[in-house]
Design a protein around this motif. Structure first.
Motif, short mmCIF file in Angstrom:
data_model
loop_
_atom_site.label_atom_id
_atom_site.label_comp_id
_atom_site.label_asym_id
_atom_site.label_seq_id
_atom_site.Cartn_x
_atom_site.Cartn_y
_atom_site.Cartn_z
N ASP A 171 1.45 -1.29 -0.33
CA ASP A 171 0.18 0.20 -0.19
C ASP A 171 0.64 0.76 -0.07
N SER A 185 -4.07 3.03 -1.15
CA SER A 185 -6.11 2.43 -0.66
C SER A 185 -6.59 3.87 -0.42
N GLU A 186 -6.57 5.28 -0.22
CA GLU A 186 -6.88 6.06 -0.04
C GLU A 186 -7.23 6.71 -0.97
N ALA A 241 -9.66 5.53 -2.25
CA ALA A 241 -11.09 5.35 -1.86
C ALA A 241 -11.32 7.07 -1.63
N CYS A 255 -11.96 7.98 -4.51
CA CYS A 255 -12.48 7.70 -5.46
C CYS A 255 -13.84 7.35 -5.59
N GLY A 256 -13.92 6.97 -4.76
CA GLY A 256 -14.87 5.75 -4.21
C GLY A 256 -14.99 4.32 -5.06
N LYS A 257 -13.61 4.06 -5.04
CA LYS A 257 -13.50 2.97 -5.33
C LYS A 257 -13.17 1.83 -4.17
N ARG A 258 -12.89 0.44 -3.98
CA ARG A 258 -12.16 -0.56 -3.97
C ARG A 258 -10.82 -0.86 -4.51
N THR A 259 -9.90 -1.59 -4.01
CA THR A 259 -8.65 -2.21 -4.85
C THR A 259 -8.37 -2.91 -5.47
#
Length: 349
Positions: free
Chosen positions: A202, A240-241, A244, A246-250
């Protein structure tokens, strides 16, 4: 006293066109000439466009004939997904070599050179420091094609600056750029439904907003500021942030065989180059204090650049494109610039 006579390489690139557009508004600039292998992608009023080949073989003639005193070199490829390794070498290495040959020719009028480089020149590795200053060496020799070509370019910059102390030579190394209009491997990755990452990593990433990129180029041009400068927003953000915000998950890719696992993304038009996969492991931080000490003030932090990027995406999805893409047509340009039929606005009240 006459004004500056500026030549911009890469007029059709995102950066070359924007720099030209801003310099057209500068009354201290008398002459603006732009070189590129392709036609301009933004509408320009007084910039003269000259078509050239990848290695800029015509550049010396133009510098001499137009008595150019300022060169802004934006025609450096920093996205290895755009073209082949050979073409990238022609543009970055051979083109830069020809540029400095023209600038250092006997009787040259060139007194200022600004080169737009990239943080990719630092590479990214587990042994890296948290922050790269302008003097920090790489942890390892350059591995990817983009890193190798940028290192060669910066070698030419250093040699030219040492051999021509009467010329102000400025090298700007930009962090990962985000903004409403630019498209890069990172922006394409962040627009996916799920954001690719590397399992077990990360990294902390740094960004610079496209507006601050243009502002920094204009800043060093106006002040005739020599030297090497990192250009990057304040702060580092875990990947990861970033996802987040961007409103997405990885979606983690395996740490072994990562390039092979990323192949399906290439098939849908979102290639992840080697250097980006390395960044998604280890990240990179660039110390931005030198340019600040020179008086430059950033409009965006790293987090602010991400938030502005997300807002621009949201707006684009809501309202769509607002204007049709500009198309350069030489005959039309010549008519509007030179025809006696056109009524010129003289500013009379």
């Amino acid at each position: 006293m006459s004004g500056r006579r500026v030549l911009i390489t890469g007029l059709a690139t995102f950066w070359g066109g924007l720099v030209a557009k801003h310099l057209e508004e500068d009354s201290s600039v008398d002459v603006l000439i732009g070189l590129d292998t392709r036609e301009p992608s933004v509408e320009l009023e007084r910039t003269e466009y000259v078509r050239t080949d990848e290695n800029y073989s015509i550049l010396a003639r133009i510098v001499r004939a137009a008595r150019i005193d300022t060169i802004v070199h934006t025609f450096l490829v920093v996205d290895s997904t755009q073209m082949s390794r050979r073409t990238m070498h022609e543009i970055n290495v051979i083109g830069t070599m020809n540029l400095f040959a023209a600038a250092s020719a006997p009787g040259s009028t060139v007194r200022d050179v600004v080169v737009k480089s990239s943080g990719w020149v630092y590479g990214t590795a587990i042994e890296d420091p948290v922050w790269f200053t302008e003097e920090t060496p790489r942890s390892h020799p350059p591995r990817t094609a983009i890193e190798q070509s940028l290192e060669a370019v910066e070698g030419y910059v250093r040699d030219f600056a040492e051999d021509n102390p009467h010329v102000n030579v400025t090298l700007l190394r930009f962090s990962n750029v985000l903004g409403p209009d630019i498209e890069t491997p990172i922006t394409r990755a962040l627009e996916l439904p799920v954001v690719p990452s590397v399992f077990g990593f990360d990294p902390r990433i740094q960004f610079v907003h496209e507006e601050d990129v243009i502002r920094s180029i204009l800043f060093v041009l106006e002040r005739r500021l020599p030297g090497i400068y990192n250009v990057a927003g304040d702060g580092l953000i875990p990947w990861s942030e970033v996802a987040a915000i961007c409103g997405k998950r990885t979606c983690p890719l395996p740490p072994v065989g990562t390039e092979l696992a990323a192949w399906p993304l290439r098939r849908i038009g979102v290639p992840l180059p080697e250097e980006l996969l390395d960044l998604l492991r280890y990240g990179r931080g660039m110390d931005n204090r030198r340019l600040k000490r020179a008086g430059f003030e950033y409009l965006y932090t790293s987090a602010g650049a991400v938030e502005a990027f997300v807002e621009a995406l949201r707006l684009r999805r809501t309202v769509g494109g607002t204007q049709p893409a500009y198309r350069y047509e030489r005959d039309v340009e010549q008519f509007f610039r030179h025809s006696p039929a056109i009524v010129r606005d003289t500013g009379a009240g």
